[in-house]
Write a protein that holds these residues in place. Structure first.
Motif, PDB file in Angstrom:
ATOM      1  N   ILE A   1       2.672  13.028   6.946  1.00  0.00           N
ATOM      2  CA  ILE A   1       3.900  12.237   6.865  1.00  0.00           C
ATOM      3  C   ILE A   1       4.186  11.571   8.209  1.00  0.00           C
ATOM      4  N   ALA A   2       3.985  12.301   9.296  1.00  0.00           N
ATOM      5  CA  ALA A   2       4.192  11.718  10.632  1.00  0.00           C
ATOM      6  C   ALA A   2       3.221  10.567  10.873  1.00  0.00           C
ATOM      7  N   LEU A   3       1.961  10.716  10.465  1.00  0.00           N
ATOM      8  CA  LEU A   3       0.978   9.638  10.585  1.00  0.00           C
ATOM      9  C   LEU A   3       1.447   8.410   9.813  1.00  0.00           C
ATOM     10  N   TYR A   4       1.843   8.598   8.575  1.00  0.00           N
ATOM     11  CA  TYR A   4       2.269   7.469   7.756  1.00  0.00           C
ATOM     12  C   TYR A   4       3.487   6.773   8.365  1.00  0.00           C
ATOM     13  N   LYS A   5       4.415   7.534   8.871  1.00  0.00           N
ATOM     14  CA  LYS A   5       5.594   6.926   9.505  1.00  0.00           C
ATOM     15  C   LYS A   5       5.204   6.132  10.750  1.00  0.00           C
ATOM     16  N   ARG A   6       4.257   6.652  11.548  1.00  0.00           N
ATOM     17  CA  ARG A   6       3.792   5.915  12.728  1.00  0.00           C
ATOM     18  C   ARG A   6       3.171   4.583  12.339  1.00  0.00           C
ATOM     19  N   LEU A   7       2.539   4.542  11.176  1.00  0.00           N
ATOM     20  CA  LEU A   7       1.903   3.312  10.705  1.00  0.00           C
ATOM     21  C   LEU A   7       2.898   2.375  10.023  1.00  0.00           C
ATOM     22  N   GLY A   8       4.146   2.791   9.884  1.00  0.00           N
ATOM     23  CA  GLY A   8       5.176   1.922   9.320  1.00  0.00           C
ATOM     24  C   GLY A   8       5.543   2.188   7.879  1.00  0.00           C
ATOM     25  N   PHE A   9       4.966   3.215   7.259  1.00  0.00           N
ATOM     26  CA  PHE A   9       5.317   3.541   5.879  1.00  0.00           C
ATOM     27  C   PHE A   9       6.759   4.034   5.807  1.00  0.00           C
TER      28      PHE A   9
ATOM     29  N   GLU B   1       5.593  11.196 -17.557  1.00  0.00           N
ATOM     30  CA  GLU B   1       6.540  12.113 -18.177  1.00  0.00           C
ATOM     31  C   GLU B   1       6.187  13.579 -17.987  1.00  0.00           C
ATOM     32  N   ASP B   2       4.918  13.914 -18.130  1.00  0.00           N
ATOM     33  CA  ASP B   2       4.524  15.317 -18.084  1.00  0.00           C
ATOM     34  C   ASP B   2       4.146  15.791 -16.678  1.00  0.00           C
ATOM     35  N   GLU B   3       4.286  14.928 -15.706  1.00  0.00           N
ATOM     36  CA  GLU B   3       3.880  15.289 -14.353  1.00  0.00           C
ATOM     37  C   GLU B   3       5.092  15.654 -13.507  1.00  0.00           C
ATOM     38  N   GLU B   4       5.067  16.844 -12.958  1.00  0.00           N
ATOM     39  CA  GLU B   4       6.128  17.265 -12.049  1.00  0.00           C
ATOM     40  C   GLU B   4       5.856  16.648 -10.684  1.00  0.00           C
ATOM     41  N   GLN B   5       6.865  16.052 -10.101  1.00  0.00           N
ATOM     42  CA  GLN B   5       6.686  15.417  -8.804  1.00  0.00           C
ATOM     43  C   GLN B   5       6.602  16.473  -7.704  1.00  0.00           C
ATOM     44  N   ASN B   6       5.433  16.601  -7.110  1.00  0.00           N
ATOM     45  CA  ASN B   6       5.266  17.530  -5.988  1.00  0.00           C
ATOM     46  C   ASN B   6       4.822  16.763  -4.749  1.00  0.00           C
ATOM     47  N   SER B   7       5.189  15.500  -4.704  1.00  0.00           N
ATOM     48  CA  SER B   7       4.855  14.671  -3.567  1.00  0.00           C
ATOM     49  C   SER B   7       5.987  13.665  -3.336  1.00  0.00           C
ATOM     50  N   ILE B   8       5.916  13.008  -2.205  1.00  0.00           N
ATOM     51  CA  ILE B   8       6.879  11.953  -1.915  1.00  0.00           C
ATOM     52  C   ILE B   8       6.140  10.619  -1.895  1.00  0.00           C
ATOM     53  N   TYR B   9       6.841   9.575  -2.201  1.00  0.00           N
ATOM     54  CA  TYR B   9       6.258   8.239  -2.243  1.00  0.00           C
ATOM     55  C   TYR B   9       6.648   7.505  -0.972  1.00  0.00           C
ATOM     56  N   MET B  10       5.659   6.920  -0.303  1.00  0.00           N
ATOM     57  CA  MET B  10       5.896   6.124   0.907  1.00  0.00           C
ATOM     58  C   MET B  10       5.092   4.842   0.771  1.00  0.00           C
ATOM     59  N   GLU B  11       5.688   3.720   1.178  1.00  0.00           N
ATOM     60  CA  GLU B  11       4.983   2.461   1.050  1.00  0.00           C
ATOM     61  C   GLU B  11       5.072   1.637   2.318  1.00  0.00           C
ATOM     62  N   LEU B  12       4.116   0.718   2.411  1.00  0.00           N
ATOM     63  CA  LEU B  12       4.057  -0.261   3.486  1.00  0.00           C
ATOM     64  C   LEU B  12       3.799  -1.607   2.822  1.00  0.00           C
ATOM     65  N   ARG B  13       4.607  -2.590   3.171  1.00  0.00           N
ATOM     66  CA  ARG B  13       4.464  -3.930   2.579  1.00  0.00           C
ATOM     67  C   ARG B  13       3.686  -4.848   3.507  1.00  0.00           C
ATOM     68  N   LYS B  14       2.907  -5.739   2.900  1.00  0.00           N
ATOM     69  CA  LYS B  14       2.086  -6.677   3.656  1.00  0.00           C
ATOM     70  C   LYS B  14       2.921  -7.564   4.554  1.00  0.00           C
ATOM     71  N   ASP B  15       4.070  -8.019   4.068  1.00  0.00           N
ATOM     72  CA  ASP B  15       4.917  -8.908   4.868  1.00  0.00           C
ATOM     73  C   ASP B  15       5.686  -8.075   5.848  1.00  0.00           C
TER      74      ASP B  15
ATOM     75  N   VAL C   1       0.872  -1.173   0.000  1.00  0.00           N
ATOM     76  CA  VAL C   1       0.000   0.000   0.000  1.00  0.00           C
ATOM     77  C   VAL C   1       0.907   1.220   0.000  1.00  0.00           C
ATOM     78  N   TRP C   2       0.469   2.269  -0.668  1.00  0.00           N
ATOM     79  CA  TRP C   2       1.327   3.445  -0.774  1.00  0.00           C
ATOM     80  C   TRP C   2       0.517   4.737  -0.681  1.00  0.00           C
ATOM     81  N   VAL C   3       1.226   5.776  -0.298  1.00  0.00           N
ATOM     82  CA  VAL C   3       0.685   7.132  -0.218  1.00  0.00           C
ATOM     83  C   VAL C   3       1.681   8.064  -0.887  1.00  0.00           C
ATOM     84  N   ASN C   4       1.227   9.231  -1.256  1.00  0.00           N
ATOM     85  CA  ASN C   4       2.130  10.215  -1.857  1.00  0.00           C
ATOM     86  C   ASN C   4       1.806  11.620  -1.330  1.00  0.00           C
ATOM     87  N   PRO C   5       2.136  11.859  -0.058  1.00  0.00           N
ATOM     88  CA  PRO C   5       1.818  13.159   0.538  1.00  0.00           C
ATOM     89  C   PRO C   5       2.669  14.296  -0.019  1.00  0.00           C
TER      90      PRO C   5
END
Length: 138
Positions: free
Chosen positions: A104-112, A124-138, A92-96
């Motif tokens: 971001i603090a919430l996501y980190k508390r949940l293990g992202f 290609e045409d999208e400027e990145q204005n967010s960060i990618y954070m993920e949490l793996r099932k395992d 599962v992922w978020v891009n705050p």
């Protein structure tokens, strides 16, 4: 809504919202929306959408200001995470927005964990204005 590009809200009509809800209903369990309540008061919503090809799910949560800082987001997002995992997601992922430090603090508390954006999420045409954070099932 400010951090997702709608500082004044979505301003959707009832018909537009009904259409959106029909879209949710017709695509379950690959995507789902959950209304979050506390003591009968609507506090916000969480959402996931599973990319079946990559076994990953985008997550989202929105809470009214009065509901923040009381564990409601943790409970609401945790429920959406578990449902996404039960319905086929391995990641599962978020891009705050980097300025949304509370999210971001919430996501980190949940293990992202912050990671680089996977290639399938870079456009290609999208400027990145967010960060990618993920949490793996395992």
């Amino acid at each position: 809504m400010r951090f997702v590009g709608f500082p004044n809200g979505l301003h959707q009509t009832n018909e537009e919202m009904k259409g959106w809800f029909r879209w949710i209903e017709s695509n379950r369990p690959v995507l789902n929306h959950y209304s979050i309540f506390e003591d009968g008061n609507y506090c916000g919503e969480s959402f996931y959408e599973i990319d079946e090809k990559h076994h990953s799910a985008a997550l989202d949560i929105k809470l009214f200001e009065f509901a923040r800082g009381r564990g409601i987001a943790t409970a609401g997002l945790s429920y959406a995470i578990e449902e996404a995992f039960q319905n086929g997601a391995e990641i599962v992922w978020v891009n705050p927005n980097p300025e949304n430090t509370k999210a971001i603090a919430l996501y980190k508390r949940l293990g992202f964990q912050p990671k680089g954006f996977p290639e399938d999420l870079i456009f290609e045409d999208e400027e990145q204005n967010s960060i990618y954070m993920e949490l793996r099932k395992d």
